[in-house]
Design a protein around this motif. Sequence first.
Motif, PDB file in Angstrom:
ATOM      1  N   ASP A  87       0.847  -1.195   0.000  1.00 45.61           N
ATOM      2  CA  ASP A  87       0.000   0.000   0.000  1.00 45.61           C
ATOM      3  C   ASP A  87       0.877   1.238   0.000  1.00 45.61           C
ATOM      4  OD1 ASP A  87      -2.840  -0.314  -0.079  1.00 45.61           O
ATOM      5  OD2 ASP A  87      -2.780  -1.239   1.890  1.00 45.61           O
ATOM      6  N   LEU A  88       0.348   2.311  -0.561  1.00 43.50           N
ATOM      7  CA  LEU A  88       1.020   3.607  -0.581  1.00 43.50           C
ATOM      8  C   LEU A  88       0.138   4.600   0.163  1.00 43.50           C
ATOM      9  CD1 LEU A  88       3.482   5.112  -1.797  1.00 43.50           C
ATOM     10  CD2 LEU A  88       2.020   5.695  -3.745  1.00 43.50           C
ATOM     11  N   LEU A  89       0.717   5.330   1.118  1.00 44.23           N
ATOM     12  CA  LEU A  89      -0.014   6.330   1.889  1.00 44.23           C
ATOM     13  C   LEU A  89       0.653   7.681   1.699  1.00 44.23           C
ATOM     14  CD1 LEU A  89       0.086   3.500   3.769  1.00 44.23           C
ATOM     15  CD2 LEU A  89      -1.354   4.910   5.215  1.00 44.23           C
ATOM     16  N   LEU A  90      -0.142   8.680   1.308  1.00 42.89           N
ATOM     17  CA  LEU A  90       0.372  10.008   1.008  1.00 42.89           C
ATOM     18  C   LEU A  90      -0.210  11.018   1.988  1.00 42.89           C
ATOM     19  CD1 LEU A  90      -0.231   9.959  -2.866  1.00 42.89           C
ATOM     20  CD2 LEU A  90       1.805   9.213  -1.629  1.00 42.89           C
ATOM     21  N   GLU A  91       0.643  11.867   2.528  1.00 45.33           N
ATOM     22  CA  GLU A  91       0.176  12.934   3.405  1.00 45.33           C
ATOM     23  C   GLU A  91      -0.794  13.841   2.644  1.00 45.33           C
ATOM     24  OE1 GLU A  91       1.919  16.681   6.043  1.00 45.33           O
ATOM     25  OE2 GLU A  91       3.313  15.308   5.033  1.00 45.33           O
ATOM     26  N   GLY A  92      -1.905  14.151   3.289  1.00 45.25           N
ATOM     27  CA  GLY A  92      -2.923  14.992   2.671  1.00 45.25           C
ATOM     28  C   GLY A  92      -3.947  14.217   1.878  1.00 45.25           C
ATOM     29  N   ARG A  93      -3.621  12.970   1.568  1.00 38.43           N
ATOM     30  CA  ARG A  93      -4.554  12.112   0.834  1.00 38.43           C
ATOM     31  C   ARG A  93      -5.072  10.990   1.731  1.00 38.43           C
ATOM     32  NH1 ARG A  93      -7.880  12.684  -3.455  1.00 38.43           N
ATOM     33  NH2 ARG A  93      -8.130  10.764  -4.636  1.00 38.43           N
ATOM     34  N   HIS A  94      -4.181  10.349   2.439  1.00 35.14           N
ATOM     35  CA  HIS A  94      -4.577   9.232   3.304  1.00 35.14           C
ATOM     36  C   HIS A  94      -4.503   9.577   4.782  1.00 35.14           C
ATOM     37  CE1 HIS A  94      -3.136   7.343  -0.490  1.00 35.14           C
ATOM     38  NE2 HIS A  94      -4.244   6.672  -0.335  1.00 35.14           N
ATOM     39  N   PHE A  95      -3.799  10.619   5.122  1.00 36.91           N
ATOM     40  CA  PHE A  95      -3.722  11.073   6.509  1.00 36.91           C
ATOM     41  C   PHE A  95      -3.321  12.545   6.531  1.00 36.91           C
ATOM     42  CE2 PHE A  95       0.478   9.437   5.385  1.00 36.91           C
ATOM     43  CZ  PHE A  95       1.315  10.459   5.791  1.00 36.91           C
ATOM     44  N   ALA A 111       1.902  11.050  14.889  1.00 34.97           N
ATOM     45  CA  ALA A 111       2.787  10.115  14.194  1.00 34.97           C
ATOM     46  C   ALA A 111       2.472   8.679  14.598  1.00 34.97           C
ATOM     47  CB  ALA A 111       4.243  10.449  14.514  1.00 34.97           C
ATOM     48  N   TYR A 112       2.194   8.488  15.883  1.00 38.19           N
ATOM     49  CA  TYR A 112       1.847   7.154  16.383  1.00 38.19           C
ATOM     50  C   TYR A 112       0.583   6.633  15.694  1.00 38.19           C
ATOM     51  CZ  TYR A 112       0.315   3.599  19.750  1.00 38.19           C
ATOM     52  OH  TYR A 112      -0.109   2.441  20.341  1.00 38.19           O
ATOM     53  N   ASP A 113      -0.441   7.487  15.576  1.00 38.58           N
ATOM     54  CA  ASP A 113      -1.675   7.106  14.886  1.00 38.58           C
ATOM     55  C   ASP A 113      -1.385   6.694  13.445  1.00 38.58           C
ATOM     56  OD1 ASP A 113      -3.249   7.779  17.105  1.00 38.58           O
ATOM     57  OD2 ASP A 113      -3.615   9.813  16.383  1.00 38.58           O
ATOM     58  N   GLY A 118       8.859   1.792   3.327  1.00 42.64           N
ATOM     59  CA  GLY A 118       9.554   2.899   2.690  1.00 42.64           C
ATOM     60  C   GLY A 118       9.007   4.198   3.254  1.00 42.64           C
ATOM     61  N   LEU A 119       9.893   5.086   3.699  1.00 38.68           N
ATOM     62  CA  LEU A 119       9.473   6.342   4.333  1.00 38.68           C
ATOM     63  C   LEU A 119      10.136   7.517   3.640  1.00 38.68           C
ATOM     64  CD1 LEU A 119       8.279   8.135   6.605  1.00 38.68           C
ATOM     65  CD2 LEU A 119      10.262   7.482   8.017  1.00 38.68           C
ATOM     66  N   GLY A 120       9.319   8.414   3.093  1.00 37.18           N
ATOM     67  CA  GLY A 120       9.796   9.690   2.588  1.00 37.18           C
ATOM     68  C   GLY A 120       9.317  10.788   3.514  1.00 37.18           C
ATOM     69  N   MET A 121      10.175  11.764   3.832  1.00 36.26           N
ATOM     70  CA  MET A 121       9.778  12.833   4.754  1.00 36.26           C
ATOM     71  C   MET A 121      10.671  14.052   4.557  1.00 36.26           C
ATOM     72  SD  MET A 121      11.222  11.250   8.315  1.00 36.26           S
ATOM     73  CE  MET A 121      12.895  10.538   8.363  1.00 36.26           C
ATOM     74  N   PRO A 122      10.197  15.229   4.954  1.00 30.29           N
ATOM     75  CA  PRO A 122      11.029  16.427   4.861  1.00 30.29           C
ATOM     76  C   PRO A 122      12.230  16.340   5.799  1.00 30.29           C
ATOM     77  CG  PRO A 122       8.698  16.991   5.087  1.00 30.29           C
ATOM     78  CD  PRO A 122       8.814  15.523   5.354  1.00 30.29           C
ATOM     79  N   GLY A 123      13.295  17.031   5.465  1.00 34.57           N
ATOM     80  CA  GLY A 123      14.487  17.001   6.291  1.00 34.57           C
ATOM     81  C   GLY A 123      14.298  17.617   7.660  1.00 34.57           C
ATOM     82  N   ASP A 124      13.298  18.530   7.800  1.00 39.96           N
ATOM     83  CA  ASP A 124      13.093  19.173   9.090  1.00 39.96           C
ATOM     84  C   ASP A 124      12.132  18.403   9.995  1.00 39.96           C
ATOM     85  OD1 ASP A 124      10.689  19.648   7.810  1.00 39.96           O
ATOM     86  OD2 ASP A 124      10.769  21.834   7.981  1.00 39.96           O
ATOM     87  N   THR A 125      11.795  17.163   9.621  1.00 40.75           N
ATOM     88  CA  THR A 125      10.926  16.337  10.457  1.00 40.75           C
ATOM     89  C   THR A 125      11.638  16.023  11.771  1.00 40.75           C
ATOM     90  OG1 THR A 125       9.963  15.306   8.500  1.00 40.75           O
ATOM     91  CG2 THR A 125       9.636  14.173  10.598  1.00 40.75           C
ATOM     92  N   LEU A 167       6.628  15.946   1.292  1.00 40.71           N
ATOM     93  CA  LEU A 167       5.574  15.519   2.201  1.00 40.71           C
ATOM     94  C   LEU A 167       5.919  14.139   2.733  1.00 40.71           C
ATOM     95  CD1 LEU A 167       2.436  16.506   0.084  1.00 40.71           C
ATOM     96  CD2 LEU A 167       3.379  17.767   2.034  1.00 40.71           C
ATOM     97  N   VAL A 168       5.224  13.723   3.782  1.00 41.53           N
ATOM     98  CA  VAL A 168       5.430  12.377   4.309  1.00 41.53           C
ATOM     99  C   VAL A 168       4.762  11.374   3.372  1.00 41.53           C
ATOM    100  CG1 VAL A 168       4.981  10.782   6.204  1.00 41.53           C
ATOM    101  CG2 VAL A 168       5.588  13.164   6.687  1.00 41.53           C
ATOM    102  N   VAL A 169       5.517  10.384   2.945  1.00 42.42           N
ATOM    103  CA  VAL A 169       5.033   9.319   2.081  1.00 42.42           C
ATOM    104  C   VAL A 169       5.442   7.994   2.716  1.00 42.42           C
ATOM    105  CG1 VAL A 169       5.146   8.260  -0.209  1.00 42.42           C
ATOM    106  CG2 VAL A 169       5.323  10.746   0.022  1.00 42.42           C
ATOM    107  N   LEU A 170       4.492   7.046   2.755  1.00 45.77           N
ATOM    108  CA  LEU A 170       4.764   5.724   3.308  1.00 45.77           C
ATOM    109  C   LEU A 170       4.423   4.664   2.264  1.00 45.77           C
ATOM    110  CD1 LEU A 170       3.185   6.272   6.810  1.00 45.77           C
ATOM    111  CD2 LEU A 170       5.577   5.637   6.432  1.00 45.77           C
TER     112      LEU A 170
END
Length: 322
Positions: free
Chosen positions: A56-64, A71-73, A99-106, A139-142
């Motif tokens: 599955d692919l989860l995109l910030e703003g689309r799936h959460f 973050a725990y949720d 697989g985790l994509g995220m901004p550097g300032d996370t 954005l955060v991508v999982l």
Amino acid sequence: MQQTWRCAITAADLGEFGIIARIAGRLPQFPAVLLGPGDDAAVVRAPDGRVVVTTDLLLEGRHFRRDWSSAYDIGRKAAAQNLADVVAMGADPTALVVGLGMPGDTATDWVDGLTDGFGEECALVGASVAGGDIARSDLVVLGVTALGDLGGRAPVTRSGARPGDVVAVAGRLGHAAAGLALLLAGRADDAFPELADAHRRPRPPYACGPRAAVLGATAMADVSDGLVQDLGHIASASRVRIEVDPASLPVPALLADAAAELGQDPVEWVLTGGEDHALVAAFPPDVSLPAEWKVIGRAAEGEGVQVRGRVGQRSGWDHFRD
């Protein structure tokens, strides 16, 4: 008065390999994983000789949304929706790779919460996060891949339902959809926190999937996109018509109260709301079902899904339609 400043450590501060080491250090490994994070690839047991795989692919703003969910949720939800797909095949989950994509300032505290969410959801079924990858993104991508073992059983696919089978559901329906509607309306956390939490952290009936396989389920699916839509996948694959009696799907008082608050139809949430990750399955008519499974209809000759008394029923979620 002296003011104390707290400097947040970010992903950019630790770097890729520092973050990987931090994540790996928070994740327990269960016996199915022979070699976990830290090498070029993980090694996972496959006692059955076959491996069930889903992704599955989860995109910030689309799936959460990070303003709605901690973050725990997000970790719990991302793990749950993949583990639910494994048990919907009648298999026992063994491992995830992420697989985790995220901004550097996370902030690293946020990464810790995400990791703990994954770890605690996986622990419910004895599965491990065996590895993954990290990259910088806006954005955060999982991207989550789940593995499972059939334990010698045949996989329960969508294509085995036959006319005369009973159709039954295990788990909650409509709660996550109600929570989403309340969050969108800004009415969730004060009046209906349980429904908001249902959207943030689904509760799949994990044990019911492998048990359904043992009981002789002929077809099964995870209800991720809505009951009617996911039944439609079974009907199409099995070449049957599935007849649903909405009276067999009583609306809990909590859903009825939330629907009244928003002027919406709670039955619509039950029939078309996704992300509760309940299980729906077909069984031979002579099978004695345990209490966790509630009969909601039958399979018959024909095609499609028919909901008694409702015409033009919306089916559910589609990424490219909605």
